[in-house]
Design a protein around this motif. Structure first.
Motif, PDB file in Angstrom:
ATOM      1  N   PHE A   9       6.448   5.500   0.770  1.00  0.00           N
ATOM      2  CA  PHE A   9       5.299   5.908  -0.031  1.00  0.00           C
ATOM      3  C   PHE A   9       4.178   4.894   0.184  1.00  0.00           C
ATOM      4  N   PHE A  10       2.993   5.403   0.506  1.00  0.00           N
ATOM      5  CA  PHE A  10       1.847   4.527   0.793  1.00  0.00           C
ATOM      6  C   PHE A  10       0.764   4.820  -0.235  1.00  0.00           C
ATOM      7  N   ASN A  11       0.593   3.895  -1.177  1.00  0.00           N
ATOM      8  CA  ASN A  11      -0.367   4.045  -2.268  1.00  0.00           C
ATOM      9  C   ASN A  11      -1.670   3.338  -1.890  1.00  0.00           C
ATOM     10  N   SER A  39      -7.168   8.843   6.907  1.00  0.00           N
ATOM     11  CA  SER A  39      -7.102   7.935   5.753  1.00  0.00           C
ATOM     12  C   SER A  39      -6.091   6.818   5.982  1.00  0.00           C
ATOM     13  N   LEU A  40      -4.929   7.157   6.521  1.00  0.00           N
ATOM     14  CA  LEU A  40      -3.930   6.123   6.789  1.00  0.00           C
ATOM     15  C   LEU A  40      -4.437   5.145   7.847  1.00  0.00           C
ATOM     16  N   THR A  41      -5.067   5.675   8.892  1.00  0.00           N
ATOM     17  CA  THR A  41      -5.611   4.810   9.947  1.00  0.00           C
ATOM     18  C   THR A  41      -6.672   3.875   9.387  1.00  0.00           C
ATOM     19  N   HIS A  42      -7.545   4.396   8.503  1.00  0.00           N
ATOM     20  CA  HIS A  42      -8.537   3.551   7.839  1.00  0.00           C
ATOM     21  C   HIS A  42      -7.865   2.460   7.020  1.00  0.00           C
ATOM     22  N   TYR A  85       1.417   9.529   2.080  1.00  0.00           N
ATOM     23  CA  TYR A  85       0.163   8.849   1.760  1.00  0.00           C
ATOM     24  C   TYR A  85      -0.516   9.495   0.557  1.00  0.00           C
ATOM     25  N   HIS A  86      -0.885   8.675  -0.420  1.00  0.00           N
ATOM     26  CA  HIS A  86      -1.661   9.198  -1.549  1.00  0.00           C
ATOM     27  C   HIS A  86      -2.623   8.127  -2.050  1.00  0.00           C
TER      28      HIS A  86
END
Length: 347
Positions: free
Chosen positions: A178-180, A41-44, A147-148
């Motif tokens: 924090f990565f929203n 998800s983070l890579t996307h 990541y959320h």
């Protein structure tokens, strides 16, 4: 193989250089995670949805992905997810060797992706294989990304109260972010914040490197030169075709694009080739520095009779070198690792 978008990546500096970070500086990040889903998800979010296909829900092998994001060349090297996979030591060792080669001459940050809604006492385990393979010094270069996908800001206060998270953050020098995802989809601000945090860490500590990365980079550059030489005839013929089809600025542009393509192709092939060759010898170099010349000389004396002899020679040399150099605990650690790797036949 690497999923590549845009122009070829420029190489970063090696060692402990502290470059002047700008918005044009390429970034390499080595990515670990508490789950495959979070890593993907983070890579996307950073590179786009076409990096991993819809069928790829598990990261069991190291994968390098690159692209141009916010006018910067970005490379993410996803390592196998150890929470979702039970990999034999030999396989894990091979995949981490690939990770070293894919992020050589060194990552600007080691990213640990966590789910802020599932922080448990096992959270610390995510960090253990990283420290085990790269050493304690990697912690200065480690960034925790929480990541959320939900647009909740209150989660940050709850996370900061979590004992496991506080312990982890303390070990990583309070480097966390924090990565929203919901906010990032509309503004791209979270990706920008990620890059800015990595830039800040690089300005303070430089990129991460050690003897393993330096050795890998030297080998990769040698392999690149070999591959380039093997393509000389093909390169000459392609350049002649371009000269016949274009002229002036158009020719210069086409030649530059072709040169970038050749460089990238040779680099990726060299990284794969070296990853397959690296092994016990690289580990030996790192241990030699940690323990002292006694262990290194002992290992070389034992090399003539194979891995078992190497381990015995290392054991004797380590004991002498450790006692003489006041590094007894390091020596015994070296002895244990020498026998372990010799028995497993990692090479």
């Amino acid at each position: 193989m690497a999923a590549v978008k845009g122009k070829a990546l420029r190489r970063g500096s090696s060692g402990h250089d502290r470059p002047n970070i700008s918005s044009e500086t390429p970034l390499r990040m080595l990515v670990f995670g508490s789950s495959c889903r979070d890593q993907i998800s983070l890579t996307h979010s950073v590179l786009g949805p076409d990096v991993f296909t819809a069928d790829e829900v598990n990261i069991s092998a190291t994968k390098k992905s690159a692209g141009v994001v916010q006018e910067r060349n970005i490379t993410l090297v996803n390592t196998p997810n150890l929470q979702d996979n039970v990999l034999p030591d030999s396989v894990l060792h091979k995949e981490l060797r690939k990770a070293v080669c894919f992020s050589s001459p060194g990552p600007h940050a080691v990213v640990i992706v966590l789910d802020p809604f599932h922080l448990t006492s096992d959270t610390m385990n995510t960090l253990k294989p990283v420290v085990h393979h790269f050493g304690d010094r990697v912690l200065k270069h480690t960034l925790i990304v929480l990541y959320h996908e939900r647009g909740l800001t209150s989660i940050e206060d709850e996370v900061k109260k979590n004992k496991s998270f506080r312990e982890l953050a303390e070990k990583c020098g309070q480097n966390y972010l924090f990565f929203n995802e919901e906010i990032n989809q509309t503004e791209g601000s979270q990706t920008h914040a990620l890059f800015a945090k990595v830039d800040e860490m690089v300005s303070e500590h430089g990129m991460f490197s050690n003897l393993e990365f330096k050795d890998a980079e030297k080998r990769i550059q040698t392999e690149e030169r070999f591959l380039r030489k093997s393509k000389e005839k093909e390169i000459r013929e392609t350049c002649k075709v371009l000269e016949n089809e274009h002229s002036g600025d158009a020719l210069l542009s086409e030649l530059m694009k072709y040169e970038g393509k050749v460089q990238l192709e040779c680099r990726e092939k060299a990284e794969l080739a070296v990853a397959d060759k690296l092994g016990f010898t690289v580990r030996l170099v790192d241990y030699a520095v940690a323990v002292g010349k006694g262990a290194f000389v002992g290992a070389l004396l034992g090399f003539a009779i194979g891995h078992e002899g190497m381990a015995v020679g290392a054991a004797i040399g380590a004991a002498l070198g450790g006692v003489l150099g006041g590094a007894a605990s390091a020596a015994w650690s070296y002895i244990y690792n020498s026998f372990t790797y010799a028995q497993k036949g990692t090479a």
